[in-house]
Design a protein around this motif. Structure first.
Motif, PDB file in Angstrom:
ATOM      1  N   ALA A 129       0.830  -1.204   0.000  1.00  0.00           N
ATOM      2  CA  ALA A 129       0.000   0.000   0.000  1.00  0.00           C
ATOM      3  C   ALA A 129       0.865   1.254   0.000  1.00  0.00           C
ATOM      4  O   ALA A 129       0.592   2.220  -0.722  1.00  0.00           O
ATOM      5  CB  ALA A 129      -0.938  -0.007   1.203  1.00  0.00           C
ATOM      6  N   ALA A 130       1.922   1.256   0.812  1.00  0.00           N
ATOM      7  CA  ALA A 130       2.840   2.402   0.832  1.00  0.00           C
ATOM      8  C   ALA A 130       3.548   2.548  -0.504  1.00  0.00           C
ATOM      9  O   ALA A 130       3.760   3.666  -0.991  1.00  0.00           O
ATOM     10  CB  ALA A 130       3.853   2.237   1.964  1.00  0.00           C
ATOM     11  N   ARG A 132       2.381   1.701  -3.450  1.00  0.00           N
ATOM     12  CA  ARG A 132       1.433   2.266  -4.411  1.00  0.00           C
ATOM     13  C   ARG A 132       1.247   3.759  -4.198  1.00  0.00           C
ATOM     14  O   ARG A 132       1.181   4.538  -5.160  1.00  0.00           O
ATOM     15  CB  ARG A 132       0.086   1.550  -4.296  1.00  0.00           C
ATOM     16  CG  ARG A 132       0.076   0.138  -4.863  1.00  0.00           C
ATOM     17  CD  ARG A 132      -1.335  -0.385  -5.021  1.00  0.00           C
ATOM     18  NE  ARG A 132      -2.040  -0.440  -3.742  1.00  0.00           N
ATOM     19  CZ  ARG A 132      -2.043  -1.487  -2.932  1.00  0.00           C
ATOM     20  NH1 ARG A 132      -1.345  -2.571  -3.260  1.00  0.00           N
ATOM     21  NH2 ARG A 132      -2.721  -1.474  -1.790  1.00  0.00           N
ATOM     22  N   ARG A 133       1.170   4.175  -2.923  1.00  0.00           N
ATOM     23  CA  ARG A 133       0.996   5.601  -2.650  1.00  0.00           C
ATOM     24  C   ARG A 133       2.206   6.400  -3.098  1.00  0.00           C
ATOM     25  O   ARG A 133       2.070   7.459  -3.737  1.00  0.00           O
ATOM     26  CB  ARG A 133       0.745   5.819  -1.149  1.00  0.00           C
ATOM     27  CG  ARG A 133       0.598   7.282  -0.766  1.00  0.00           C
ATOM     28  CD  ARG A 133       0.428   7.425   0.742  1.00  0.00           C
ATOM     29  NE  ARG A 133       1.507   6.784   1.474  1.00  0.00           N
ATOM     30  CZ  ARG A 133       2.736   7.285   1.595  1.00  0.00           C
ATOM     31  NH1 ARG A 133       3.043   8.440   1.010  1.00  0.00           N
ATOM     32  NH2 ARG A 133       3.655   6.643   2.281  1.00  0.00           N
ATOM     33  N   LEU A 136       2.245   6.602  -6.878  1.00  0.00           N
ATOM     34  CA  LEU A 136       1.245   7.546  -7.379  1.00  0.00           C
ATOM     35  C   LEU A 136       1.732   8.982  -7.233  1.00  0.00           C
ATOM     36  O   LEU A 136       1.653   9.777  -8.190  1.00  0.00           O
ATOM     37  CB  LEU A 136      -0.066   7.350  -6.616  1.00  0.00           C
ATOM     38  CG  LEU A 136      -1.166   8.390  -6.904  1.00  0.00           C
ATOM     39  CD1 LEU A 136      -1.586   8.320  -8.363  1.00  0.00           C
ATOM     40  CD2 LEU A 136      -2.360   8.180  -5.977  1.00  0.00           C
ATOM     41  N   MET A 137       2.243   9.337  -6.045  1.00  0.00           N
ATOM     42  CA  MET A 137       2.690  10.705  -5.827  1.00  0.00           C
ATOM     43  C   MET A 137       3.887  11.042  -6.722  1.00  0.00           C
ATOM     44  O   MET A 137       3.993  12.157  -7.244  1.00  0.00           O
ATOM     45  CB  MET A 137       3.059  10.912  -4.356  1.00  0.00           C
ATOM     46  CG  MET A 137       1.902  10.737  -3.381  1.00  0.00           C
ATOM     47  SD  MET A 137       0.475  11.764  -3.796  1.00  0.00           S
ATOM     48  CE  MET A 137       1.170  13.400  -3.633  1.00  0.00           C
ATOM     49  N   SER A 180      -0.852  15.839   1.036  1.00  0.00           N
ATOM     50  CA  SER A 180      -0.349  14.457   1.083  1.00  0.00           C
ATOM     51  C   SER A 180       0.388  14.126   2.373  1.00  0.00           C
ATOM     52  O   SER A 180       0.623  12.950   2.666  1.00  0.00           O
ATOM     53  CB  SER A 180       0.591  14.205  -0.104  1.00  0.00           C
ATOM     54  OG  SER A 180       1.805  14.920   0.052  1.00  0.00           O
ATOM     55  N   ALA A 183      -1.199  11.520   5.054  1.00  0.00           N
ATOM     56  CA  ALA A 183      -1.130  10.125   4.617  1.00  0.00           C
ATOM     57  C   ALA A 183       0.302   9.622   4.608  1.00  0.00           C
ATOM     58  O   ALA A 183       0.576   8.471   4.963  1.00  0.00           O
ATOM     59  CB  ALA A 183      -1.743   9.978   3.226  1.00  0.00           C
ATOM     60  N   ALA A 184       1.236  10.495   4.208  1.00  0.00           N
ATOM     61  CA  ALA A 184       2.639  10.077   4.145  1.00  0.00           C
ATOM     62  C   ALA A 184       3.204   9.790   5.532  1.00  0.00           C
ATOM     63  O   ALA A 184       4.047   8.896   5.695  1.00  0.00           O
ATOM     64  CB  ALA A 184       3.475  11.158   3.464  1.00  0.00           C
TER      65      ALA A 184
END
Length: 361
Positions: A129-130, A132-133, A136-137, A180, A183-184
């Motif tokens: 999940a991390a 993918r995040r 994306l960023m 962001s 979430a980061a």
């Protein structure tokens, strides 16, 4: 005692070498070789000290927050060096440094981390999940940097308004970066161990003392500021050598200045992977190019008038294509949630090919 013996030795040695680098820089001792060597060793020691501080912070804050804090401090030299380059009229160096910093992190540093971690620990797995995040960023931030360049290359109606477009893109990127951060910095939940795992004996605990959180944070701040000064000395000492070797401004910015400015996270990310902390390593390494694209580059656009320059986000074609290819390859590599030494070797090879293409300018 708060510090272990190894901590005391590292702090003392770093202080002595940084002081020596300051003397050789300001007193112009030893021509160009001694200041360059002293600044390089000082950067390496500061990077090791930041790595130790990051370990202490990471135990309390988690991988995401550790990556954000460390990358922010590690990118300070980048901001100062590029501003000084813009003030001196070295626009090619400034643009190449921004792109080179992203390439160095997503290809060279990530590749070396995969190699070090893979050779030492085998296949390493990190939170998908991390990954993918972060992917994306990284993709979104680089896409935002690409659009101003495309408007100029394709001769759209926006061509001729690159400065205004760059300011608008910069403000939007800074807003997105701020959104962001929660979430980061969110700590990842660790899965509960099953019955079989809970019956296994606990691993032996290390006897090294644990730093208070305020001390680890203070050490990160001090070493980050020191790295900013030493990076400036390093680049200043390197400039005469680049002139004598006839190295182009593009190669100097893309490779030499970019690696010098990112020396802190270069070493820290590899250290974390070698110590089998892949989540922290991935966060530290990929947070840096994300912050460069979403914070450092926009900040340079907005701050450049203060040094009498006009910096835009319009990139030359080869830099633009190299940036896009590097990000695509990196995203493909990290999205599966694991890494090995061969993937690292592939990333390093692509970086070497890209750097070679810019040797002549």
């Amino acid at each position: 005692m708060v510090f272990s013996r190894s901590d005391v030795r590292l702090i003392g040695l770093a202080g002595v070498v940084v002081a020596g680098a300051a003397v050789t820089n300001y007193a112009e001792v030893g021509g160009t070789v001694v200041p360059f060597a002293a600044s390089g060793v000082a950067l390496a020691l500061l990077a090791a000290l930041v790595g130790r501080s990051v370990e202490q912070v990471g135990e309390r804050l988690g991988a995401g927050a550790t990556g954000v804090v460390q990358s922010a401090l590690g990118n300070l030299p980048e901001l100062f060096v590029v501003l000084f380059a813009l003030k001196s009229g070295l626009y090619e160096v400034a643009t190449a440094t921004i792109v080179g910093s992203i390439l160095a992190n997503v290809l060279l540093v990530l590749g070396l981390a995969f190699i070090a971690g893979g050779v030492k620990n085998g296949v390493q797995r990190f939170d998908s999940a991390a990954a993918r995040r972060l992917s994306l960023m990284l993709t979104l931030s680089v896409a935002a940097l690409v659009i101003p360049a495309l408007t100029a290359l394709l001769h759209t109606p926006a061509a001729g308004h690159e400065r205004t477009l760059s300011i608008a893109v910069s403000v939007l990127l800074l807003l997105l970066f701020g959104l962001s951060l929660p979430a980061a910095m969110k700590r990842q939940e660790q899965p509960a161990p099953d019955a079989a795992e809970s019956e296994k004996p606990a691993p032996p605990q290390h006897s090294e003392p644990r730093w208070p959180l305020w001390l680890a944070g203070t050490m990160l701040a001090v070493t980050g500021v020191a790295a900013a000064f030493v990076s400036d000395w390093f680049v200043a000492a390197l400039t005469p050598a680049m002139d004598s070797l006839h190295i182009s401004q593009a190669f100097a910015g893309l490779v030499i200045v970019a690696i010098a400015g990112n020396a802190v996270e270069n070493v820290v990310g590899i250290q974390l992977a070698y110590r089998n902390q892949p989540d922290h390593a991935l966060s530290v390494i990929l947070q840096s190019p994300i912050q460069i694209a979403m914070m450092v580059a926009p900040a340079l656009v907005l701050l450049s008038p203060l040094v009498g320059a006009s910096f835009t986000l319009v990139l030359p074609p080869l830099l633009l294509v190299s940036l896009l290819l590097a990000v695509v390859v990196t995203v493909v590599v990290v999205l599966d949630g694991d890494s090995n030494w061969l993937e690292g070797a592939a990333l390093v090879t692509l970086y070497a090919i890209t750097a070679t293409a810019f040797w002549w300018g």
